[in-house]
Design a protein around this motif. Structure first.
Motif, PDB file in Angstrom:
ATOM      1  N   HIS A 225       0.826  -1.213   0.000  1.00 32.66           N
ATOM      2  CA  HIS A 225       0.000   0.000   0.000  1.00 32.66           C
ATOM      3  C   HIS A 225       0.859   1.262   0.000  1.00 32.66           C
ATOM      4  O   HIS A 225       0.489   2.273   0.558  1.00 32.66           O
ATOM      5  CB  HIS A 225      -0.964   0.027   1.186  1.00 32.66           C
ATOM      6  CG  HIS A 225      -0.320  -0.307   2.490  1.00 32.66           C
ATOM      7  ND1 HIS A 225       0.774   0.341   2.952  1.00 32.66           N
ATOM      8  CD2 HIS A 225      -0.622  -1.245   3.409  1.00 32.66           C
ATOM      9  CE1 HIS A 225       1.121  -0.161   4.133  1.00 32.66           C
ATOM     10  NE2 HIS A 225       0.287  -1.135   4.418  1.00 32.66           N
ATOM     11  N   ARG A 228       2.805   4.381   4.295  1.00 30.26           N
ATOM     12  CA  ARG A 228       1.615   4.838   4.988  1.00 30.26           C
ATOM     13  C   ARG A 228       2.019   5.811   6.090  1.00 30.26           C
ATOM     14  O   ARG A 228       2.962   5.555   6.822  1.00 30.26           O
ATOM     15  CB  ARG A 228       0.901   3.625   5.595  1.00 30.26           C
ATOM     16  CG  ARG A 228      -0.477   3.933   6.095  1.00 30.26           C
ATOM     17  CD  ARG A 228      -1.282   2.680   6.212  1.00 30.26           C
ATOM     18  NE  ARG A 228      -0.641   1.687   7.054  1.00 30.26           N
ATOM     19  CZ  ARG A 228      -1.088   0.451   7.199  1.00 30.26           C
ATOM     20  NH1 ARG A 228      -2.135   0.055   6.504  1.00 30.26           N
ATOM     21  NH2 ARG A 228      -0.489  -0.379   8.002  1.00 30.26           N
ATOM     22  N   ARG A 245      -9.626  14.601   4.254  1.00 33.82           N
ATOM     23  CA  ARG A 245     -10.173  14.011   3.017  1.00 33.82           C
ATOM     24  C   ARG A 245     -10.223  15.043   1.891  1.00 33.82           C
ATOM     25  O   ARG A 245     -10.093  14.681   0.718  1.00 33.82           O
ATOM     26  CB  ARG A 245     -11.562  13.447   3.270  1.00 33.82           C
ATOM     27  CG  ARG A 245     -11.471  12.111   4.008  1.00 33.82           C
ATOM     28  CD  ARG A 245     -12.771  11.329   3.938  1.00 33.82           C
ATOM     29  NE  ARG A 245     -12.557   9.983   4.466  1.00 33.82           N
ATOM     30  CZ  ARG A 245     -13.270   9.446   5.441  1.00 33.82           C
ATOM     31  NH1 ARG A 245     -14.262  10.127   5.995  1.00 33.82           N
ATOM     32  NH2 ARG A 245     -13.003   8.219   5.848  1.00 33.82           N
ATOM     33  N   ARG A 250      -4.845   9.019  -1.170  1.00 34.44           N
ATOM     34  CA  ARG A 250      -5.437   7.848  -1.816  1.00 34.44           C
ATOM     35  C   ARG A 250      -6.396   7.114  -0.871  1.00 34.44           C
ATOM     36  O   ARG A 250      -7.379   6.549  -1.280  1.00 34.44           O
ATOM     37  CB  ARG A 250      -4.321   6.905  -2.267  1.00 34.44           C
ATOM     38  CG  ARG A 250      -3.571   7.457  -3.467  1.00 34.44           C
ATOM     39  CD  ARG A 250      -2.654   6.434  -4.067  1.00 34.44           C
ATOM     40  NE  ARG A 250      -1.586   6.069  -3.140  1.00 34.44           N
ATOM     41  CZ  ARG A 250      -0.408   5.611  -3.537  1.00 34.44           C
ATOM     42  NH1 ARG A 250      -0.164   5.447  -4.819  1.00 34.44           N
ATOM     43  NH2 ARG A 250       0.518   5.310  -2.652  1.00 34.44           N
ATOM     44  N   GLU A 251      -6.046   7.111   0.417  1.00 34.42           N
ATOM     45  CA  GLU A 251      -6.909   6.408   1.374  1.00 34.42           C
ATOM     46  C   GLU A 251      -6.778   7.089   2.730  1.00 34.42           C
ATOM     47  O   GLU A 251      -5.672   7.447   3.140  1.00 34.42           O
ATOM     48  CB  GLU A 251      -6.492   4.942   1.491  1.00 34.42           C
ATOM     49  CG  GLU A 251      -7.421   4.110   2.362  1.00 34.42           C
ATOM     50  CD  GLU A 251      -6.854   2.726   2.664  1.00 34.42           C
ATOM     51  OE1 GLU A 251      -6.134   2.179   1.820  1.00 34.42           O
ATOM     52  OE2 GLU A 251      -7.124   2.229   3.772  1.00 34.42           O
ATOM     53  N   ARG A 253      -8.073   6.500   6.747  1.00 36.13           N
ATOM     54  CA  ARG A 253      -8.761   5.556   7.636  1.00 36.13           C
ATOM     55  C   ARG A 253      -8.528   5.992   9.074  1.00 36.13           C
ATOM     56  O   ARG A 253      -7.404   6.372   9.431  1.00 36.13           O
ATOM     57  CB  ARG A 253      -8.197   4.161   7.402  1.00 36.13           C
ATOM     58  CG  ARG A 253      -9.015   3.037   7.985  1.00 36.13           C
ATOM     59  CD  ARG A 253      -8.815   1.738   7.185  1.00 36.13           C
ATOM     60  NE  ARG A 253      -7.411   1.486   6.881  1.00 36.13           N
ATOM     61  CZ  ARG A 253      -6.613   0.681   7.588  1.00 36.13           C
ATOM     62  NH1 ARG A 253      -7.085   0.077   8.651  1.00 36.13           N
ATOM     63  NH2 ARG A 253      -5.371   0.481   7.233  1.00 36.13           N
ATOM     64  N   ASP A 262      -2.758   6.866   3.143  1.00 30.67           N
ATOM     65  CA  ASP A 262      -1.931   6.275   2.093  1.00 30.67           C
ATOM     66  C   ASP A 262      -1.559   7.408   1.134  1.00 30.67           C
ATOM     67  O   ASP A 262      -2.398   7.898   0.386  1.00 30.67           O
ATOM     68  CB  ASP A 262      -2.735   5.182   1.377  1.00 30.67           C
ATOM     69  CG  ASP A 262      -1.879   4.426   0.391  1.00 30.67           C
ATOM     70  OD1 ASP A 262      -0.668   4.664   0.335  1.00 30.67           O
ATOM     71  OD2 ASP A 262      -2.449   3.574  -0.331  1.00 30.67           O
TER      72      ASP A 262
END
Lengths: 306, 244
Positions: A225, A228, A245, A250-251, A253, A262
């Motif tokens: 991934h 991170r 966000r 990309r991600e 969480r 990410d």
């Protein structure tokens, strides 16, 4: 030192190793990771000149393992630790090592000196005359490794050397392998133990009949991934989450008081994200960069089997 | 063929045998019992049936042949362990990983399985000859042993029969998966020797010096052929991948 090109082994209809291509440089410690039945033992047996390939080629120390003469030469320069120690239990450790030293053509006084040095390194010199049957599993595994080193081989093949050992014995064997690594020998290590592979190996190949991944532990971690970024906050609020966000990593969480991001380029993106969190009222305690664990890498590749 | 490797393999097998008291006892017990038992049978027969040792002389030749059978029986026990035993104890893979040729492994294993039974047989034969001489000296007026027949038995027949048994067992080991089945199939090697013994007892053949010389000649040829056959049948790869 080791080169394979499309190495394949079939047993009847079953393919144990398929189209294996990799290279191990002089002095490198190369780990082969894979589940049971992935073809690790078959690969070691082919490279050690014990069984023939049904396809492809392999060279060890410049010798073609596919020819009987080449296999004979490979057996001279290689040491093998099979998945089962296979020592002569009624005989002493010294007698076991002396016997294999003779078969490897290691003459006296070198043979005796090597045995003394190896048993000394392993802390077993005082126990040298005891029958191996009285040794613990860990001690037997050490003797099996010493047996493979008694003739000072250029290449060492190890098949699951810490399997079935308790943690203390595993640690002792791993320490011995680190010593072997310091001596600059080329090592091919089959293992299930991801921590062992991460600590000992320069590069790792993940095998599932075919080679599904190859690289340094760090490189392989990056393939899962990317790198991170973990940001620990006093609390992850909806405002903080929304602000992060909006920067479109990309991600994103949230895990408890941590945000896991990410990022394509952490060095460039992290300062902007930290500023955005501060503007949204978030109080940052720690920012760290994490890479995937070898376990994650292993599971990804083995499950996908690609 | 490098003889130092052959010696190392045979020496290792002998060292393992020395540290296995059960196997060692079973190897020595039978020849000792036979070596003492057969002369006692002769002595008891003489004293109970009021006969003379001279009338039992044909029997002593047959008893001599018995030692040929003995060496075959004893060799079967060890030879089955030679290859299959190593596989069962998982020590064959490290051995095959060494730069040792098939011929060196087989010759080393053959010597390791052949010398102890031969030594045990000689021990039994020595006891047999000494006791027969002790019991018969007064009656015969001379020492019966050693004589030409027993010299041929001991010097040619027994070693060649022992080698024959080892080689048959090595061939059986090349496809048997466990020690028990290797011993069961390998023990069939005794049948031609039993047949010859029975043929001698019922008078079809005379087991004298000439007969033993003929048997020894046939065994010498068979031993040579079987060594090359066993080398041809010894497949490292199948031993490693097929045996479980």
């Amino acid at each position: 030192m080791i080169e394979t090109q499309g190495l394949t082994r079939r047993f009847g209809e079953r393919t144990a190793v398929d189209d294996l291509t990799f290279e191990v440089k002089d002095g490198e410690v190369f780990g082969l990771l894979g589940p049971n039945g992935a073809g690790k033992t078959t690969t070691v047996r082919m490279l050690a000149g014990l069984i023939r390939a049904t396809g492809g080629t392999a060279r060890v120390g410049g010798f073609e393992v596919g020819s009987p003469e080449g296999a004979q030469h490979v057996r001279e320069i290689a040491g093998v630790v099979p998945d089962n120690v296979g020592l002569y239990e009624p005989l002493s450790a010294y007698r076991n090592l002396d016997f294999f030293g003779r078969l490897y053509g290691c003459q006296e006084p070198r043979r005796g000196e090597n045995i003394r040095r190896l048993l000394g390194q392993l802390g077993l010199w005082e126990e040298r005359d005891r029958p191996v049957a009285t040794y613990s599993k860990g001690m037997k595994q050490k003797i099996a490794i010493a047996r493979a080193l008694v003739h000072e081989p250029k290449v060492l093949f190890l098949d699951e050397p810490t399997a079935n050992l308790d943690p203390e014995a595993s640690l002792a064997v791993r320490e011995l392998l680190l010593e072997v690594r310091k001596e600059g020998r080329t090592v091919l290590l089959n293992t299930h133990n991801l921590d062992e592979a991460r600590r000992i190996c320069d590069r790792i190949g993940i095998l599932k009949t075919r080679l599904v991944a190859l690289g340094t532990p760090e490189m392989l971690s990056g393939t899962v991934h990317g790198r991170r970024t973990a940001i620990r906050l006093e609390a992850v609020t909806p405002a903080v989450l929304e602000a992060v966000r909006a920067l479109a990593p990309r991600e994103v969480r949230a895990e408890g008081d941590r945000l896991l991001l990410d990022l394509a380029d952490p060095a460039a993106e992290t300062p902007g994200i930290v500023a955005a969190i501060a503007r949204a009222g978030g109080r940052i305690r720690e920012v760290t960069e994490e890479s995937a664990s070898l376990e994650e890498v292993y599971l990804k590749y083995v499950r996908e089997g690609r | 063929m490098r003889l130092e490797k052959v010696r190392a393999i045979a020496g290792k097998d002998l060292a393992v045998l020395r540290r296995r008291p059960n196997l060692l006892v079973s190897l020595l017990l039978f020849p000792i019992v036979v070596g003492i038992g057969l002369p006692l049978i002769l002595d008891i027969t003489v004293s109970r049936h009021h006969t003379t040792f001279a009338s039992l002389l044909p029997l002593t030749d047959a008893f001599g042949f018995f030692f040929l059978i003995l060496v075959v029986v004893l060799t079967t026990t060890l030879a089955a362990y030679a290859i299959v035993g190593e596989k069962v104890e998982r020590s064959l893979e490290p051995l095959l990983a060494t730069p040792t040729t098939d011929g060196e492994i087989l010759l080393g294993k053959t010597l390791g399985a052949f010398l102890p039974p031969l030594g045990a047989t000689y021990l039994g034969l020595g006891l047999f000859m000494a006791l027969v001489d002790a019991f018969s000296r007064a009656s015969l007026g001379y020492y019966l042993y050693p004589d030409a027949t027993i010299a041929v038995f001991a010097g040619l027949g027994a070693p060649l029969a022992g080698l024959f048994s080892v080689e048959i067992n090595v061939i059986v080991s090349s496809w048997a998966a466990d020690v028990r089945s290797a011993q069961q199939f390998g023990s069939l090697v005794i049948l031609p020797f039993i047949a010859l013994y029975v043929a001698g007892e019922i008078g079809l053949v005379t087991l004298d010096t000439n007969a033993v010389l003929v048997v020894a000649g046939v065994l010498a040829i068979l031993d040579l052929v079987l060594f090359f056959v066993s080398r041809g049948l010894f497949r490292r790869e199948e031993i490693l991948t097929r045996w479980r």
